[in-house]
Structure formats: structure tokens, C-alpha cells
Design a protein around this motif. Sequence first.
Motif, short mmCIF file in Angstrom:
data_model
loop_
_atom_site.label_atom_id
_atom_site.label_comp_id
_atom_site.label_asym_id
_atom_site.label_seq_id
_atom_site.Cartn_x
_atom_site.Cartn_y
_atom_site.Cartn_z
N UNK A 1 0.84 -1.19 0.00
CA UNK A 1 0.00 0.00 0.00
C UNK A 1 0.88 1.25 0.00
N UNK A 2 0.33 2.36 -0.45
CA UNK A 2 1.06 3.61 -0.51
C UNK A 2 0.36 4.62 0.38
N UNK A 3 1.09 5.11 1.41
CA UNK A 3 0.52 6.04 2.35
C UNK A 3 0.50 7.46 1.83
N UNK A 4 -0.07 8.38 2.65
CA UNK A 4 -0.18 9.79 2.24
C UNK A 4 1.20 10.42 2.05
N UNK A 5 2.14 10.09 2.97
CA UNK A 5 3.49 10.65 2.86
C UNK A 5 4.16 10.19 1.57
N UNK A 6 4.02 8.89 1.26
CA UNK A 6 4.64 8.36 0.04
C UNK A 6 4.00 8.95 -1.21
N UNK A 7 2.69 9.20 -1.16
CA UNK A 7 2.03 9.83 -2.30
C UNK A 7 2.60 11.22 -2.55
N UNK A 8 2.79 11.98 -1.46
CA UNK A 8 3.35 13.32 -1.59
C UNK A 8 4.79 13.27 -2.11
N UNK A 9 5.57 12.31 -1.58
CA UNK A 9 6.96 12.16 -2.01
C UNK A 9 7.03 11.72 -3.47
N UNK A 10 6.14 10.82 -3.84
CA UNK A 10 6.09 10.35 -5.22
C UNK A 10 5.75 11.50 -6.17
N UNK A 11 4.77 12.31 -5.78
CA UNK A 11 4.38 13.45 -6.60
C UNK A 11 5.55 14.42 -6.77
N UNK A 12 6.30 14.64 -5.69
CA UNK A 12 7.46 15.54 -5.75
C UNK A 12 8.53 14.99 -6.68
N UNK A 13 8.80 13.70 -6.59
CA UNK A 13 9.83 13.09 -7.44
C UNK A 13 9.43 13.16 -8.91
N UNK A 14 8.17 12.86 -9.19
CA UNK A 14 7.69 12.93 -10.58
C UNK A 14 7.84 14.35 -11.11
N UNK A 15 7.51 15.32 -10.25
CA UNK A 15 7.61 16.73 -10.65
C UNK A 15 9.04 17.08 -11.03
N UNK A 16 10.01 16.66 -10.20
CA UNK A 16 11.42 16.97 -10.46
C UNK A 16 11.91 16.24 -11.71
N UNK A 17 11.49 14.98 -11.88
CA UNK A 17 11.90 14.22 -13.06
C UNK A 17 11.41 14.90 -14.34
N UNK A 18 10.15 15.34 -14.36
CA UNK A 18 9.60 16.01 -15.53
C UNK A 18 10.22 17.40 -15.69
N UNK A 19 10.56 18.04 -14.57
CA UNK A 19 11.25 19.33 -14.61
C UNK A 19 12.60 19.17 -15.30
N UNK A 20 13.30 18.10 -14.95
CA UNK A 20 14.59 17.82 -15.57
C UNK A 20 14.46 17.56 -17.05
N UNK A 21 13.39 16.87 -17.43
CA UNK A 21 13.16 16.61 -18.86
C UNK A 21 12.96 17.92 -19.61
N UNK A 22 12.17 18.80 -19.02
CA UNK A 22 11.94 20.10 -19.66
C UNK A 22 13.21 20.92 -19.75
N UNK A 23 14.07 20.81 -18.72
CA UNK A 23 15.32 21.59 -18.71
C UNK A 23 16.31 21.12 -19.76
N UNK A 24 16.08 19.94 -20.31
CA UNK A 24 16.97 19.42 -21.36
C UNK A 24 16.57 19.96 -22.74
N UNK A 25 15.49 20.73 -22.77
CA UNK A 25 14.93 21.18 -24.06
C UNK A 25 15.10 22.67 -24.29
N UNK A 26 15.17 23.02 -25.55
CA UNK A 26 15.13 24.41 -25.98
C UNK A 26 14.17 24.48 -27.17
N UNK A 27 13.65 25.67 -27.46
CA UNK A 27 12.78 25.79 -28.64
C UNK A 27 13.46 25.30 -29.92
#
Length: 293
Positions: free
Chosen positions: A1-27
Motif C-alpha cells: 500500500x502507498x501512504x499519504x506521505x509516500x504519495x506526496x513524495x512520489x508526486x514531488x519526485x515525478x515533478x522533479x523528473x519532468x522538470x529535468x526533462x523540460x530543462x533538457x529542451x530548448x525551442x
Amino acid sequence: MVGAFEQALLALMIFVIMLGMGASLTPRDFYLALRRPYGLAIGVISQYGFMPLIGFLLVTFLTVPQAIAMGILIMSCMPGGTTSNIFTYFSKGNLALSVLMTVTSTITGVVLIPIVLVVYATALDLDIPRENIIATLVLLLVPVAIGMALRKINANVGAVTEFLGSALALFFIVFLMVSWVPRNWRFLLETTPATYVAAIGLGVMGIAIGYMFARALRLHPRNARTVALETGIQNGPLAIAIIVFTFSGTQAQEVMAVPVLYSLFIVIVSTLVTLIFRRANTAAEQKLPDGLL
């Protein structure tokens, strides 16, 4: 099972991972991509043509519970993961093409993932809540846009963000090993062997078919290795995030089983494949043809 803390941590990690993907891009990356649509087409066909079909075939021929079947299908419909960029680099593939394919499959996934899910879920008589999945995918474009803005404002900040995103994608695997696996050990022992076959087979078959597809198109060996890794390495963290925010209780645990196991085993599979690619690499292959392909 995934608790509330893990859900928040998971959301944060996904955010940073996608942030990193965006930072690899330019127009300019999008401009170059549009000038060379061949690479875009290969990425879309690999991710949303081959992988969902592989998932469909695994569900069809393996005897698995409905929840596990949903996990297989969701995992197979995910875009490419940033981890593929790391393995492409170490396998001496075409890193520019790898990033292009990852970003293309992620952005087009907002439209294509719900479509392929509906098609295959209907064929398999599975009920997957599409609205939550669409909402999650749309929200994940926000950190990609922020990452691109950071790269434009300051190249150094963008580079650091890109590195953090890629590193966190690997850390995510460690997080699963020390958090989810121990607390669900009994479930993992009691689940059927077919679950493990699906989790491992999805990546292995994806890499093999991606490589054969690239060679059939007579792509340069470095590009063929890139297409193979990009096809087989899916965005496991995204699949798990979608499941956490879509399902609940015991059902969420069962649906999550294949994406979690896939995320663990794909690192092992990709490492072995990378070693094979490096041994097969020759000096003549190091010089890329003009352009990405």
C-alpha cells in the motif's frame, strides 16, 4: 500500500523528473525535430505502436488477474523514460535522438495514451478510469514547461535541473526497493509467475522489437541502439503515479505490481543490453551520419 506521505513524495519526485526533462529542451530542439519528422515518427511508432501491442499480447496469452492485466496495459502505454537517456549514453548511442524520442513520446502521450488505453482496454474488457489519467498527464506538462523556462533564463540552472531529474529517475528505483517492496513482500511471494514474466518480458521484448525495427529501416547502428533502448525503457515512475492517483486500496497495490517490478527489472535488463551494445560497438560506428538519423 502507498501512504499519504509516500504519495506526496512520489508526486514531488515525478515533478522533479519532468522538470529535468523540460530543462533538457530548448525551442531549437522542437524546430530541429520538426525539420526531421522521421525521428518523431519512429518515436511515436515505437512507443504507441509496438509497446501497447506487446502489453496486449502479454495479457492475452498470460493468465493473470484483472488488476494485474490493468497494470500491464498501463505500463505498456507509457511514454519513454529519462532513464533511457542514461543507458543510451553509456551504450554509445545517439543521445540527441534519445532525448528527442523521450520528449516526443511524453508530449504526444497526452493525446495518444488515452486513445491506446481505450482501444486495448475495450478489447480486453478492462475498466480503466481514463479521466484521471488524462488529468495527470496534462498536469505533468507543467513542470516540463517550467524546466524549459529555467533553461532559457539560465543555462547553468537548466543543466543542474536536467541532471537532478535524470539522477532522481534512478533514485526512484532505490526508493521502491527500500519502501514498497519490503512492505509488500508477502504479496510479491504469492503473486503468480506470470506477473514476473510480464514485468520482465515487456522490457525485453520492447528492446528486441525496437532494435529489429530500427535495423529494418537501415538506421545507423548507433541510432538502432538508441531506438531499441527508447522503445523498451518506459516511464515507470509516471505509470506508478497514475495508478496511485487513480486507484485505491488493495486494487491499487495489485495494479501497481507490474509497473513496480518492471521499474526494478528494467535497470538490470538495460544494463545487460548496454554491455552487449558496448562490446558490439566499433570505431566505424562512432561517426554519425548528418542529422539525427
